[in-house]
Write a protein that holds these residues in place. Structure first.
Motif, mmCIF file in Angstrom:
data_model
loop_
_atom_site.group_PDB
_atom_site.id
_atom_site.type_symbol
_atom_site.label_atom_id
_atom_site.label_comp_id
_atom_site.label_asym_id
_atom_site.label_seq_id
_atom_site.Cartn_x
_atom_site.Cartn_y
_atom_site.Cartn_z
ATOM 1 N N VAL A 69 0.819 -1.211 0.000
ATOM 2 C CA VAL A 69 0.000 0.000 0.000
ATOM 3 C C VAL A 69 0.856 1.265 0.000
ATOM 4 C CG1 VAL A 69 -1.708 1.319 1.308
ATOM 5 C CG2 VAL A 69 -1.957 -1.156 1.077
ATOM 6 N N VAL A 70 1.797 1.359 0.926
ATOM 7 C CA VAL A 70 2.592 2.585 1.056
ATOM 8 C C VAL A 70 3.412 2.868 -0.208
ATOM 9 C CG1 VAL A 70 4.442 3.703 2.355
ATOM 10 C CG2 VAL A 70 2.621 2.488 3.569
ATOM 11 N N PRO A 71 4.139 1.893 -0.788
ATOM 12 C CA PRO A 71 4.858 2.191 -2.031
ATOM 13 C C PRO A 71 3.937 2.655 -3.156
ATOM 14 C CG PRO A 71 5.670 0.149 -1.078
ATOM 15 C CD PRO A 71 4.453 0.530 -0.294
ATOM 16 N N THR A 72 2.743 2.062 -3.242
ATOM 17 C CA THR A 72 1.790 2.473 -4.273
ATOM 18 C C THR A 72 1.443 3.943 -4.131
ATOM 19 O OG1 THR A 72 0.836 0.249 -4.329
ATOM 20 C CG2 THR A 72 -0.481 2.007 -5.273
ATOM 21 N N LEU A 73 1.151 4.364 -2.904
ATOM 22 C CA LEU A 73 0.734 5.740 -2.670
ATOM 23 C C LEU A 73 1.883 6.727 -2.863
ATOM 24 C CD1 LEU A 73 -1.582 5.080 0.393
ATOM 25 C CD2 LEU A 73 -2.288 5.811 -1.885
ATOM 26 N N PHE A 74 3.073 6.379 -2.435
ATOM 27 C CA PHE A 74 4.216 7.261 -2.655
ATOM 28 C C PHE A 74 4.504 7.416 -4.152
ATOM 29 C CE2 PHE A 74 5.677 6.932 1.840
ATOM 30 C CZ PHE A 74 5.940 8.278 2.040
ATOM 31 N N GLN A 75 4.384 6.322 -4.885
ATOM 32 C CA GLN A 75 4.594 6.395 -6.332
ATOM 33 C C GLN A 75 3.531 7.284 -6.977
ATOM 34 O OE1 GLN A 75 7.124 5.078 -7.855
ATOM 35 N NE2 GLN A 75 6.636 4.503 -9.950
ATOM 36 N N CYS A 76 2.311 7.162 -6.526
ATOM 37 C CA CYS A 76 1.215 7.985 -7.039
ATOM 38 C C CYS A 76 1.496 9.455 -6.770
ATOM 39 C CB CYS A 76 -0.087 7.556 -6.385
ATOM 40 S SG CYS A 76 -1.560 8.370 -7.050
ATOM 41 N N LEU A 77 1.952 9.766 -5.558
ATOM 42 C CA LEU A 77 2.276 11.146 -5.202
ATOM 43 C C LEU A 77 3.386 11.692 -6.094
ATOM 44 C CD1 LEU A 77 2.110 13.606 -3.293
ATOM 45 C CD2 LEU A 77 3.741 12.435 -1.802
ATOM 46 N N GLY A 78 4.438 10.914 -6.286
ATOM 47 C CA GLY A 78 5.549 11.372 -7.109
ATOM 48 C C GLY A 78 5.139 11.642 -8.539
ATOM 49 N N GLN A 79 4.339 10.751 -9.113
ATOM 50 C CA GLN A 79 3.906 10.944 -10.496
ATOM 51 C C GLN A 79 3.044 12.186 -10.643
ATOM 52 O OE1 GLN A 79 2.090 7.387 -12.002
ATOM 53 N NE2 GLN A 79 3.990 6.232 -12.017
ATOM 54 N N LEU A 80 2.184 12.427 -9.661
ATOM 55 C CA LEU A 80 1.327 13.609 -9.725
ATOM 56 C C LEU A 80 2.142 14.897 -9.671
ATOM 57 C CD1 LEU A 80 -1.576 12.435 -7.407
ATOM 58 C CD2 LEU A 80 -1.810 13.096 -9.803
ATOM 59 N N LEU A 81 3.076 14.967 -8.743
ATOM 60 C CA LEU A 81 3.875 16.177 -8.602
ATOM 61 C C LEU A 81 4.749 16.419 -9.832
ATOM 62 C CD1 LEU A 81 4.988 15.936 -4.859
ATOM 63 C CD2 LEU A 81 3.280 17.472 -5.847
ATOM 64 N N GLN A 82 5.260 15.346 -10.393
ATOM 65 C CA GLN A 82 6.190 15.512 -11.507
ATOM 66 C C GLN A 82 5.490 15.751 -12.840
ATOM 67 O OE1 GLN A 82 8.920 12.310 -12.046
ATOM 68 N NE2 GLN A 82 10.532 13.634 -12.810
ATOM 69 N N SER A 83 4.265 15.301 -12.975
ATOM 70 C CA SER A 83 3.583 15.389 -14.274
ATOM 71 C C SER A 83 2.779 16.668 -14.443
ATOM 72 C CB SER A 83 2.659 14.178 -14.467
ATOM 73 O OG SER A 83 1.675 14.128 -13.445
ATOM 74 N N GLN A 84 2.805 17.551 -13.447
ATOM 75 C CA GLN A 84 2.082 18.815 -13.592
ATOM 76 C C GLN A 84 2.734 19.675 -14.661
ATOM 77 O OE1 GLN A 84 1.864 21.318 -10.077
ATOM 78 N NE2 GLN A 84 -0.118 22.146 -10.706
ATOM 79 N N ASN A 85 1.918 20.249 -15.534
ATOM 80 C CA ASN A 85 2.429 21.104 -16.602
ATOM 81 C C ASN A 85 2.805 22.480 -16.062
ATOM 82 O OD1 ASN A 85 1.888 19.058 -18.553
ATOM 83 N ND2 ASN A 85 -0.260 19.677 -18.584
ATOM 84 N N THR A 86 3.557 23.227 -16.852
ATOM 85 C CA THR A 86 4.055 24.531 -16.391
ATOM 86 C C THR A 86 2.929 25.526 -16.129
ATOM 87 O OG1 THR A 86 4.367 25.183 -18.709
ATOM 88 C CG2 THR A 86 6.276 24.280 -17.541
ATOM 89 N N ASP A 87 1.780 25.357 -16.802
ATOM 90 C CA ASP A 87 0.666 26.286 -16.573
ATOM 91 C C ASP A 87 -0.211 25.885 -15.396
ATOM 92 O OD1 ASP A 87 -0.587 24.052 -17.584
ATOM 93 O OD2 ASP A 87 -1.547 25.071 -19.284
ATOM 94 N N GLY A 88 0.197 24.817 -14.661
ATOM 95 C CA GLY A 88 -0.557 24.376 -13.499
ATOM 96 C C GLY A 88 -1.517 23.244 -13.770
ATOM 97 N N SER A 89 -1.693 22.879 -15.035
ATOM 98 C CA SER A 89 -2.634 21.815 -15.389
ATOM 99 C C SER A 89 -1.964 20.457 -15.351
ATOM 100 C CB SER A 89 -3.195 22.067 -16.790
ATOM 101 O OG SER A 89 -2.168 21.896 -17.767
ATOM 102 N N TRP A 90 -2.772 19.418 -15.512
ATOM 103 C CA TRP A 90 -2.290 18.056 -15.701
ATOM 104 C C TRP A 90 -2.900 17.503 -16.983
ATOM 105 C CZ3 TRP A 90 -2.633 19.748 -10.673
ATOM 106 C CH2 TRP A 90 -1.599 19.384 -9.797
ATOM 107 N N GLY A 91 -2.194 16.559 -17.596
ATOM 108 C CA GLY A 91 -2.757 15.844 -18.728
ATOM 109 C C GLY A 91 -2.606 16.590 -20.040
ATOM 110 N N SER A 92 -3.028 15.913 -21.104
ATOM 111 C CA SER A 92 -2.942 16.481 -22.445
ATOM 112 C C SER A 92 -4.245 16.339 -23.211
ATOM 113 C CB SER A 92 -1.818 15.806 -23.236
ATOM 114 O OG SER A 92 -2.012 14.394 -23.267
ATOM 115 N N ARG A 93 -4.984 15.270 -22.939
ATOM 116 C CA ARG A 93 -6.216 15.031 -23.688
ATOM 117 C C ARG A 93 -7.337 15.950 -23.223
ATOM 118 N NH1 ARG A 93 -7.895 8.974 -23.635
ATOM 119 N NH2 ARG A 93 -9.463 9.857 -25.026
ATOM 120 N N GLY A 94 -7.410 16.189 -21.939
ATOM 121 C CA GLY A 94 -8.474 17.026 -21.393
ATOM 122 C C GLY A 94 -7.993 17.730 -20.152
ATOM 123 N N PRO A 95 -7.302 18.856 -20.292
ATOM 124 C CA PRO A 95 -6.653 19.446 -19.120
ATOM 125 C C PRO A 95 -7.618 19.864 -18.015
ATOM 126 C CG PRO A 95 -6.603 20.946 -21.013
ATOM 127 C CD PRO A 95 -7.060 19.631 -21.518
#
Length: 940
Positions: free
Chosen positions: A449-475
């Protein structure tokens, strides 16, 4: 950071309540007791199907929905294809294929039989068909069937191919065999009698998949209708109405309602499902409740009516809920409904849900489903956890909690890329922290559980776009999902390392949504084709803007639970601010270090007594490298690569430990041990698992004066070697450390089960690299043995360190030298192992000569850059005069040249068509090599 003022926050809260009230009122105002409600976007695929329905009136046949045919005709793009939704230029791959298939079939039917639409010009229609078929052929050629996620595509696409073949259009494409194989597997246990007689089934939602089957009597499906529809599907209902021998007025009425009241609003288009009453109601309301945005006024105004609607649906579903009243119950909507009941003060019904959908591994979305849904199990887990407050249900709900948590975490373990929906695991941690789950498996939380959640947190923080959004298909919606995840995860990590980054990300994301304002819904939800819902989009955006997490921090308890060394965490902090880590951000360095610590138990089981605290540094490099390039590798893959790296490093370290100036005995023993180990490996490889002879040898030891040196006795891999070479018996060598290192290395790379799906060509490349690596290490050990013995080949005064760090790099521009140097580093072996892990279903990773050429260049460039960087820095301690001289010899210009060569080679790998998984693995190996060389300048 410019945070909003208190007055602005109060105004925002007032605005949020008004928006929520307006949203709920819209849902209830569009609700009709007979048919329900629905705001799902128009689907070209379903619209094409209803356009094919004809009816005989007073002896005269006519198309029942001519406006739908015109809708399809106008939605065709200039290149002949259709996207899933009108007005789109691009859509999901399978969306475009299914939509173009159905629309092409629709045009062909109208060209053959114009009926009342004789005014449509024939030549332009024929040209539209020609362009559609040509476009479809192009799309099918590049279709990666295995990557498709659409609901029922494996039965819908083959059915459309059959219907088009009946019209004289035949298609052959690379993924066709696999597609038909998946279709056959899905339908292996389905017979017409089973479809006729069984209770309502999810398969009815895709009834058009059997349209070409003349042996199936569609009239016998009449009793399966709900509100005139086949499981609320316009395309399935259209197929039913076309194939029925007796006209069904109720089905016609349903299609007319879907066309007039659906998102198309009478213009001809219909959605992929109508109505979607329970689905939209439960997902909207549960999202607002979970975000803590349900006020007393909302409760007084809407709660009673919503609960009554859901209770009525439960009665029709025998205590459970489907996506519309009367439709077969499913796990997702039942879980969401139970969550609503619980959060509105009623008793949830997760126990009944578990009993109905339970299976050996997890809960199934539908009772008869073969492939379970990760998202549905996330929702079900939250539903069950909320019901833990009822002590009477604790004993019955405890086993499914563990089962679903394991399923969710195992899905993460084997999956690369984004981790959607996993933040529901946070509720599991909070319940554990509150003392409600004392009997959970001891390893479940710290290792799953804990590794899953830490990985999720890292991906979210790192994948944020410069304008503050996330994603590409539907920001807009993707940003809302990410913000909700972050507000749930904020209590997970140590606050003083991550709070600033998390709160900044939340603030920037919310600023983006406010600046963007209202917008149309985005096609992110998956059905037969992707779809959008304005109601759901509004609910997620409002929740993301105003959700808060009032739950206590779990960081200290979690770090203790997982055995993460707090002092070690503190000691890594200063390194995070040093080059080459300073550009990564302190939070990412700290997160990678935490994740590497969470991998230690896995390494202990894999390596046994061999595990060392220093191995966390190797894991750290892989975690950080994977994060740097958006996590293309799954955790399971990472563990394999970390283990491979450790074993390769151990082989290299072995030489440095046993061969140094003055250690004559160790040098001799080591070269003999290498020889014995490789001879043992050759013997092992020369006999296949079934006992048959195999002529392939992994390593041919070099010979001195045409003769192999004497071999020692040694115990490698649990067997004693009793061999003779050139008539000379082997002397006994007691080098347990050498034996352990060599046998561990050889056993690991001996074609493990994890490589069973690799192609024969990729496995052969790996075997060749094992041979080359062993040969390089043997040659290196022999070379150093001669030097430490004072051989004439060793010029007086040459620095030992120069030999160690520059061996094979005398002429870096020489291809033969690059090859020799590369193999000594072990990086080509690591590269070959990584490629084998990404190989699927026996497909070669580099099937063309151009791909193989580029891959070989990438492999050698990775190692060359690594060696140049090693030569330019001092791995430990201060810089010596010798190494200062090396920095001059191997100048920055040379390193820049090799870096550019590597960059171009990686770029061309993509150009020549190497798959994304293989390309991602290659980039991570390159990043790890780069980090390994650079991190030798700082203490980790």
């Amino acid at each position: 950071m410019n945070l909003p003022s208190r007055e602005a926050l109060i105004m925002t809260e007032l605005d949020s309540e008004e928006r929520i009230s307006r949203l709920l009122q819209t849902l209830l105002d569009t609700y009709e007791p007979c048919y329900g409600l629905g705001s799902m976007a128009v689907s070209i695929y379903d619209t094409a199907w209803i356009a094919c329905v004809s009816k005989t009136v007073s002896g005269c046949s006519q198309w029942l929905f001519p406006s739908s045919f015109l809708y399809i005709l106008e939605a065709q793009l200039p290149d002949g294809r259709w996207t899933a939704h009108p007005g789109e230029e691009n859509s999901d791959e399978v969306d475009g294929i299914l939509s173009t298939m159905a629309a092409s079939y629709c045009l062909i039917q109208h060209a053959k039989t114009p009926l009342q639409l004789k005014h449509i010009p024939r030549e332009p229609l024929a040209e539209s068909i020609r362009k559609a078929i040509a476009s479809l052929r192009t799309m099918l050629q590049s279709w990666r069937v295995g990557d498709s996620k659409a609901v029922g595509f494996e039965v819908l696409a083959p059915s459309m191919l059959n219907l088009l073949e009946e019209e004289g259009h035949f298609f052959d494409f690379p993924g066709k065999e696999h597609l038909l194989h998946v279709r056959d597997q899905k339908l292996a246990r389905v017979s017409p009698e089973l479809l006729y007689n069984r209770s309502p089934s999810a398969l009815l939602h895709s009834l058009e998949a059997f349209h070409y089957r003349k042996d199936i009597s569609y009239d016998r499906f009449a009793h399966q209708k709900v509100g005139g529809s086949m499981m609320a599907s316009p395309s399935a209902t259209a197929s039913y109405l076309i194939r029925c021998r007796t006209w069904d007025d109720e089905a016609e009425a349903y299609l007319r309602l879907a066309q007039s009241n659906g998102h198309g609003q009478g213009l001809g288009g219909v959605p992929s499902a109508y109505p979607s009453t329970n689905f939209e109601l439960t997902w909207v309301v549960s999202t607002l409740l979970e975000a803590g945005l349900w006020t007393k006024d909302l409760d007084d105004q809407y709660a009673a009516k919503i609960l009554t609607m859901l209770e009525d649906s439960r009665k029709l579903g025998k205590g459970l809920v489907g996506f519309a009243p009367g439709i077969e119950p499913d796990l997702d909507d039942s879980a969401k409904s139970s969550i609503i009941f619980n959060l509105l003060g009623r008793r949830g019904f997760s126990g009944q849900m578990v009993e109905h959908f339970d299976s050996s591994r997890c809960l199934k979305t539908y009772k008869g489903e073969r492939n379970p849904s990760l998202s549905a199990n996330c929702n079900a887990l939250l539903s069950v956890l909320l019901d833990l407050d009822d002590s009477r249900s604790y004993q019955s709900l405890y086993p499914p909690i563990e089962k679903m948590a394991l399923f969710i975490c195992d899905s993460w373990w084997n999956t690369s890329g984004p981790l959607d929906d996993k933040w529901s695991l946070m509720e599991l941690l909070h319940q554990w922290h509150a003392g409600k789950l004392p009997e959970l498996q001891s390893a479940l939380l710290p290792e799953k559980v804990v590794p899953t959640l830490f990985q999720c947190l890292g991906q979210l923080l790192q994948s944020q776009n410069t304008d503050g959004s996330w994603g590409s298909r539907g920001p807009r919606e993707e940003t809302a999902y990410a913000l909700l995840a972050l507000t749930n995860l904020v209590s997970l990590p140590p606050s003083h390392y991550f709070d600033t980054e998390i709160m900044s990300a939340i603030h920037r994301g919310r600023s983006f949504l406010r600046q963007l304002g209202a917008g149309k819904a985005e096609y992110l939800w998956i059905e037969k084709v992707t779809y959008a819902s304005e109601n759901l989009a509004e609910a997620y955006v409002v929740a993301a803007l105003h959700a808060s997490n009032q739950k206590p921090s779990l960081s200290h308890a979690i770090l203790q639970l997982c055995g993460i060394d707090l002092q070690g965490l503190e000691s890594i902090a200063p390194s995070a601010e040093k080059s080459p880590l300073s550009d990564d951000g302190k939070w990412l360095v700290m997160l990678s270090w935490i994740m590497s610590g969470l991998y230690v138990p896995f390494l202990q089981r894999t390596l046994g007594k061999r595990v060392s605290a220093s191995y966390q540094t190797t894991a750290f490099r892989w975690m950080l490298a994977n994060s740097r390039i958006a996590s293309p590798l799954s955790p399971k893959y990472l563990l394999e690569m970390i283990t491979a790296s450790i074993l390769i490093d151990d082989m290299t370290v072995l030489i440095h430990d046993f061969i140094a100036p003055g250690n004559d005995h160790n040098a001799t023993m080591l070269t003999k041990a290498f020889h014995a180990a490789t001879m043992h490996l050759n013997h092992h490889k020369s006999t296949s698992k079934n006992g048959e002879s195999n002529d392939t040898q992994v390593f041919d030891p070099p010979k001195a004066n045409g003769k192999s040196p004497p071999l020692p006795n040694g115990d490698f891999g649990g067997e004693r070697c009793h061999r003779e070479c050139n008539g000379l018996p082997m002397a006994h060598v007691d080098l347990s450390y050498v034996e352990e290192t060599l046998s561990g290395f050889l056993d690991f790379f001996d074609m493990p089960d994890s490589l069973s799906k690799a192609s024969e060509a990729d496995r052969h490349s790996l075997q060749a690299e094992v041979k080359h690596f062993m040969s390089a290490q043997y040659s290196w050990a022999t070379f150093l043995e001669e030097q430490v013995r004072g051989s004439p080949l060793w010029p007086n005064g040459i620095d030992y360190e120069r030999t160690v760090y520059c061996h094979g790099m005398e002429r870096p521009s020489s291809d033969s030298t690059r090859e020799r140097s590369a193999r000594l580093t072990g990086l080509p072996l690591l590269f070959a192992y990584a490629i084998c892990l990404t190989s699927h279903r026996g497909r070669e990773s580099f099937p063309t000569m151009s791909q193989l050429y580029m891959a070989t260049d990438v492999r050698n460039s990775i190692a060359t850059v690594f060696k140049l960087e090693q030569a330019a820095v001092r791995p430990r301690g201060c810089i010596t005069p010798t190494l200062m001289k090396l920095r001059e010899e191997y100048s920055a210009a040379m390193l820049a040249y090799e870096r550019e060569r590597l960059r171009l080679a990686l770029k061309h790998l993509k150009i020549v068509g190497v798959g994304p998984e293989v390309l991602g693995a290659t980039k991570v190996v390159a990043e790890v090599a780069d980090l390994t060389a650079k991190l030798s300048t700082i203490e980790i």
